[in-house]
Design an enzyme around this catalytic site. Structure first.
Site, PDB file in Angstrom:
ATOM      1  N   VAL A  71      51.183 -37.639 -17.917  1.00 32.85           N
ATOM      2  CA  VAL A  71      52.643 -37.682 -17.964  1.00 32.85           C
ATOM      3  C   VAL A  71      53.190 -39.080 -18.279  1.00 32.85           C
ATOM      4  CG1 VAL A  71      53.014 -35.679 -16.496  1.00 32.85           C
ATOM      5  CG2 VAL A  71      52.780 -37.954 -15.447  1.00 32.85           C
ATOM      6  N   ASN A  97      56.034 -34.385  -9.494  1.00 40.02           N
ATOM      7  CA  ASN A  97      55.208 -34.776  -8.368  1.00 40.02           C
ATOM      8  C   ASN A  97      54.171 -35.845  -8.707  1.00 40.02           C
ATOM      9  OD1 ASN A  97      53.625 -34.224  -5.692  1.00 40.02           O
ATOM     10  ND2 ASN A  97      52.142 -33.863  -7.335  1.00 40.02           N
ATOM     11  N   SER A 150      60.002 -40.161  -1.523  1.00 37.32           N
ATOM     12  CA  SER A 150      59.244 -40.451  -0.306  1.00 37.32           C
ATOM     13  C   SER A 150      60.136 -41.185   0.673  1.00 37.32           C
ATOM     14  CB  SER A 150      58.027 -41.333  -0.636  1.00 37.32           C
ATOM     15  OG  SER A 150      57.418 -41.833   0.533  1.00 37.32           O
ATOM     16  N   TYR A 163      55.256 -48.940  -4.488  1.00 35.42           N
ATOM     17  CA  TYR A 163      55.409 -47.498  -4.298  1.00 35.42           C
ATOM     18  C   TYR A 163      56.827 -47.166  -3.848  1.00 35.42           C
ATOM     19  CZ  TYR A 163      54.179 -42.747  -2.761  1.00 35.42           C
ATOM     20  OH  TYR A 163      54.117 -41.390  -2.594  1.00 35.42           O
ATOM     21  N   ALA A 165      59.627 -48.937  -4.219  1.00 38.71           N
ATOM     22  CA  ALA A 165      60.638 -49.200  -5.244  1.00 38.71           C
ATOM     23  C   ALA A 165      60.656 -48.086  -6.289  1.00 38.71           C
ATOM     24  CB  ALA A 165      60.369 -50.541  -5.907  1.00 38.71           C
ATOM     25  N   LYS A 167      59.719 -44.945  -5.834  1.00 36.41           N
ATOM     26  CA  LYS A 167      60.264 -43.740  -5.224  1.00 36.41           C
ATOM     27  C   LYS A 167      61.774 -43.854  -5.006  1.00 36.41           C
ATOM     28  CE  LYS A 167      56.546 -41.219  -4.909  1.00 36.41           C
ATOM     29  NZ  LYS A 167      56.420 -39.940  -5.642  1.00 36.41           N
TER      30      LYS A 167
END
Length: 255
Positions: A71, A97, A150, A163, A165, A167
């Protein structure tokens, strides 16, 4: 009251990215068990074949489309979108996801190549999937985009700046897409699970950290992938038609 209003997703076409394992796999299988037709986008060939077989056992080959897709590569996303539209002529739901979870690292020790990799998969790819799947939704009368964010994107956690930032960016992206496309029938939600027991989580979180976080969760345990499935199913149904452009946390907010 119609089945759709009650939350039925039978026959709906839902695309799930990062469905090769963990949360994405649980979502794909859980939605299939509720009667949805499922297109999965997975990066690894062996995982693609495995999830395809499991989905076919639930909903048959006519309700399954498994595409080996990175992706973070827009050309591959474009091809996947075309394949889904060719197969079913519509998309009713897109569950963004796919993600990578880097090791907990202080900001001053981060390698920027890792930062770029995480952003490419966790955030930039969601711009790409939205760009190529949302127009199909519009052509087929509207649909739902779920961005798997999250609680780390809501509450700062030392060592998880990258992670978190990425999300947090999904939350804003969800709201902007809502503002841009709500009048075209697109509904969006950023779904924010707390700590969830997946292979990715187990590679970076210590037993001590998991035990400490568990104490603030319902039942004294961290979430399981299956705990998230009913929320995604609800969001992909007609029962959630009036819910859009918002963040939906699914764990206690703690100080």
């Amino acid at each position: 009251m119609s089945q759709d209003i009650m939350g039925d997703i039978t026959g709906k076409v839902v695309v799930v990215t990062g469905a090769g394992r963990g949360l994405g796999k649980a979502i794909a299988l859980g939605l299939a068990q509720r009667g949805a037709k499922i297109a999965v986008l997975t990066r690894e060939k062996d995982q693609t074949e495995e999830i395809a077989a499991e989905l076919e056992a639930i909903i048959g080959p006519d309700g399954t489309l498994a595409l080996c897709t990175d992706v973070s590569d827009e050309d591959q996303v474009r091809e996947a979108a075309a394949a889904v539209e060719k197969r079913w002529g519509r998309v009713d739901g897109l569950v963004n996801n796919a993600a990578v979870m880097p090791p907990m690292t202080p900001v001053v020790d981060l390698e920027l190549d890792l930062v770029r990799q995480v952003f490419d998969v966790n955030l930039v790819a969601c711009f790409s999937t939205t760009k190529h799947f949302a127009p199909i939704m519009v052509r087929s009368g509207g649909g739902r985009i779920v961005y798997i964010s999250s609680m780390i994107g809501v509450q700062a956690n030392p060592g998880q700046s990258v992670y978190g930032a990425a999300k947090a960016g999904l939350t804003l992206l969800s709201n902007v897409v809502h503002r841009e496309m709500a009048d075209q029938g697109i509904r969006t939600v950023a779904l924010a699970p707390g700590l969830t027991d997946t292979p990715g989580m187990r590679t970076i979180a210590s037993d001590e950290y998991i035990e400490r976080v568990s104490s603030s969760y319902p039942g004294g345990r961290v979430g399981q992938p299956e705990d998230v499935v009913p929320f995604v199913a609800f969001l992909c149904s007609g029962a959630a038609q009036h819910l859009s452009g918002t963040l939906l946390p699914i764990r206690p907010v703690t100080g």
